[in-house]
Enzyme design. Structure first.
Site, PDB file in Angstrom:
ATOM      1  N   CYS A   1       1.321  -1.373  -0.408  1.00 29.88           N
ATOM      2  CA  CYS A   1       0.221   0.312   0.118  1.00 29.88           C
ATOM      3  C   CYS A   1       0.803   0.882  -0.261  1.00 29.88           C
ATOM      4  O   CYS A   1       0.420   2.406  -0.207  1.00 29.88           O
ATOM      5  CB  CYS A   1      -0.718   0.005   1.009  1.00 29.88           C
ATOM      6  SG  CYS A   1      -1.872  -1.030   1.266  1.00 29.88           S
TER       7      CYS A   1
ATOM      8  N   ASP B   1      -4.240 -12.214   0.155  1.00 29.68           N
ATOM      9  CA  ASP B   1      -5.391 -11.663  -0.995  1.00 29.68           C
ATOM     10  C   ASP B   1      -5.129 -12.688  -1.479  1.00 29.68           C
ATOM     11  O   ASP B   1      -6.035 -12.438  -2.786  1.00 29.68           O
ATOM     12  CB  ASP B   1      -4.185 -10.401  -1.714  1.00 29.68           C
ATOM     13  CG  ASP B   1      -4.134  -9.468  -0.688  1.00 29.68           C
ATOM     14  OD1 ASP B   1      -4.605  -9.152  -0.131  1.00 29.68           O
ATOM     15  OD2 ASP B   1      -2.987  -8.691  -1.657  1.00 29.68           O
TER      16      ASP B   1
ATOM     17  N   ASN C   1      -2.830  -9.003   7.088  1.00 26.93           N
ATOM     18  CA  ASN C   1      -2.643  -9.515   8.798  1.00 26.93           C
ATOM     19  C   ASN C   1      -3.755  -9.529   9.276  1.00 26.93           C
ATOM     20  O   ASN C   1      -2.400 -11.017  10.147  1.00 26.93           O
ATOM     21  CB  ASN C   1      -2.254  -8.136   9.199  1.00 26.93           C
ATOM     22  CG  ASN C   1      -0.591  -7.466   8.472  1.00 26.93           C
ATOM     23  OD1 ASN C   1       0.208  -8.243   8.958  1.00 26.93           O
ATOM     24  ND2 ASN C   1      -0.985  -6.401   7.841  1.00 26.93           N
TER      25      ASN C   1
END
Lengths: 449, 449
Positions: A45, A284, A306
């Site tokens: 990110c 993901d 996470n």
């Protein structure tokens, strides 16, 4: 003999799982992590902010290096590409600089993450076209920027596209965003999407919506020359793919596992893909349960990765823990415009069987009489019969986006707009209004219902 | 014949009640509001910022003037002091410039608010000693500042004291805060209170804790000369009372109504004081139900006053609506330090019968690799057997305080720290960390439990 745990993928989910189980079991677990890249535990990110120049170096984006993980007793093998999973015999085959070999496991964790959706169009493999999902892709974009390109086309107008458009325009490039949807940020209801498009244009970004890339043109040397769309040709030196990601599940599929929403792996609450064969997954590459629509969904985000990693690690260590699902919270920023959303928009809410009633309120970030106060627009959707909040979207200036957390927690707890209106949120003139913006929106919704 | 509704007090609670019932009933209700001051619907919380110079004029603090309310059909009589309530005959006696007269009612709303706690010490009525609860008091302080005082003593180190200390030190006064508690902000656990005291000293404020004002000395002309405490004499030109407020309930008590916590009026969920005799109350003069301690409490805050006013107004109009209580959320600021708390601190939690386990975490306002990131300290208290969150306190730099809303909503919904740790809060590098600070605290608490 210690249990042999093999984790495929060493980013957020994989390393969270590995660290959690190793911390809990110590010497009674051999934890092996196989990672394609040279890095572990990094912030994908943060890549747009690294490219924009806000983050000085690649190292700043790394939360924990392979050596730091090794110091914790985890056997991390980087630049090691897994080439096959044999779930019946409990073996993983992987290739590194020394060749291919296989690793037996008692428990397998698939944390292979996601990869950019590359448009399947002619020229998509041209030099000068970059994804921004991994650190090496980020480094490649930064290298490309060293050659002083003048023009960039960002393909895709979701949050990655927007963040990359900001990075490029701030670096002085002529920036064109091409999106297939009628406006940027498809998750937003059209009313708010228009605000985002207007803002991007004010920031000097060319926004081309409802437009699909059909090819990339190259010159005689195979160098990128232009992006071709169904509406014209856009000459450019550089293309950045901000088209969103897809679950990286080819290995899992090849091993015979079935795939779900957007080719992600279905898992149960504890992260199990196949309990009999000791296969787990997180991050993901997995589906999540959407607590508002009550349907499986695909939300590739570091926050979930996470937590899912911790969940798998805890369960591997024999401590039952469940990942309770998502409500679809997301945030982003374009230059000075903050954007946040959670839950269901009007269309998704109707599709999920609700009777959505939308309301929009204009509010300010704090007491209107204080210096530095900023505007924000909040749109909420509530269910007519149950009066439940179904979703919220915020577009506004500095101090707007974090308000989404209040809506997310209201959704999490299945609150009605009437309940939310009456909660005890913080107030002081430098921070909020006597009716907090969240409550102004809930109150308006309660009144419209 | 329309119902006659008399509201005593024209600030947040009174005018919310009046406006809500008038809007709902129109011509079938005569709504009369009697207000002591020349103003209605103003922000008392904004007074410190007006005095600091952030807010230009008194008018900026007024949300709705008497004339604006009159245009909505409400008969507002300002500078009208209610002198007696006769609940058996349904009459209110009030005095204005033309003398005293009485008003009959079908329904009575008591919204008399709160007044500063003036220390009962010799000299407390000296010229130069000011409360800051009402606009005329705020105007009086501003007048006093015109005479260029050099020294100010702020009595009380709660949020009003802190905000006034900030206002005074920013205006260049030598500022001394005298508080009876061992540290500023008694609501904070000592560990965080110390951070606040240190910050105030760094900002140039003299902080004197565990010290009680015993007298005020005046000169031969009756002018304030010094504040005397149990530990010495502090020469000063000006004293500001930031000692907190008490419910203004003398009228109610004189009418025979019984008082509760800190002399506030006990009300039921709909705001009824005495259903048989049609007496309602709302705002800073009433008790609230604390949803965590399950006990009545006294929390005079504009947020509750507004909601309680709406609740009374709705019920007066025949629409049942309940005020569901508070969780004790509060926020304030000292120069650049943000302070927020909600729920119960360790001591209060133990007193309420919980088994509190405190944990403290250091976090950052957003991703640590981003420019402009700031530090914050979060302390949470959880209940050992139930694992429920009981309270949270935050002290930190810009971007810290609003996080309290997530904790407040977790308390509201009686979430465990395990639940809170797994919620779907917003994340993007400019706004938060991949484990949000709220969730870092919840996670630490879950691990300690």
């Amino acid at each position: 003999m210690p249990r042999r745990i093999v984790v495929v993928g060493g980013d957020a989910a994989g390393m969270s799982a590995a660290s959690t189980v190793k911390r809990a079991l110590g010497d009674s677990a051999d934890v092996l992590v196989l990672e394609r890249q040279p890095w572990t535990s990094y912030s994908a990110c943060g890549i747009p902010y690294w490219i924009a120049g806000d983050v000085p170096t690649l190292d700043d984006l790394i939360a924990r290096t392979p050596d730091e993980h090794r110091a914790n007793g985890i056997d991390v093998r980087t630049e090691t590409v897994v080439t096959g999973l044999d779930l019946d015999s409990g073996k993983v085959t992987a290739r590194d600089a020394d060749g291919e070999r296989s690793y037996g496991y008692d428990e397998l964790v698939i944390a292979t993450g996601a990869e950019p959706q590359v448009p399947e169009v002619p020229g998509a493999d041209a030099e000068g076209i970059y994804g921004v999902q991994t650190l090496d892709q980020g480094a490649a974009v930064l290298d490309a920027l060293e050659h002083d390109p003048k023009h960039v086309v960002v393909v895709g107008s979701g949050y990655i596209g927007l963040e990359m458009a900001e990075a490029c325009v701030r670096r002085g490039l002529e920036t064109v965003v091409v999106g297939r949807s009628p406006q940027p940020m498809t998750g937003l209801d059209p009313e708010l999407g228009t605000v985002v498009a207007d803002e991007m244009r004010r920031d000097g970004i060319t926004v081309r919506s409802s437009e699909t890339v059909t090819a990339f043109e190259t010159d005689a040397h195979g160098r990128l020359r232009a992006a071709v769309t169904d509406q014209g040709t856009i000459e450019t030196d550089l293309v950045i793919l901000g088209t969103g990601v897809k679950a990286r599940t080819e290995l899992a599929a090849a091993a015979g596992l079935s795939l779900g929403v957007k080719d992600a792996l279905p898992v149960d609450g504890r992260g199990r893909v196949d309990a009999d064969r000791h296969v787990w997954a997180a991050g993901d590459c997995v589906e999540s349960f959407h607590r508002v629509s009550r349907r499986p969904t695909y939300v590739p985000l570091g926050t979930h990765a996470n937590k899912q990693g911790v969940v798998v690690g805890k369960n591997l260590a024999g401590h039952p823990l469940a990942f309770p699902g998502v409500v679809g919270t997301a945030m982003t920023k374009v230059v000075t415009l903050e954007i946040a959303l959670t839950g269901l928009g009007e269309t998704d809410a109707a599709e999920a069987g609700f009777e959505p009633v939308p309301v929009t309120v204009e509010a300010t970030t704090f007491a209107g009489y204080m210096p530095g106060v900023r505007d924000m627009t909040i749109r909420v959707v509530a269910d007519r019969p149950s009066r439940r909040l179904l979703g919220a979207q915020i577009v506004g200036r500095e101090g707007s986006a974090l308000r989404i957390d209040s809506f997310a927690l209201a959704l999490w707890n299945e609150m009605t707009v009437d309940d939310l209106m009456m909660t005890d949120l913080g107030y002081a003139p430098p921070y909020s209004s006597v009716w907090d913006p969240v409550q102004q929106a809930a109150r308006r919704a309660a009144s419209v219902l």
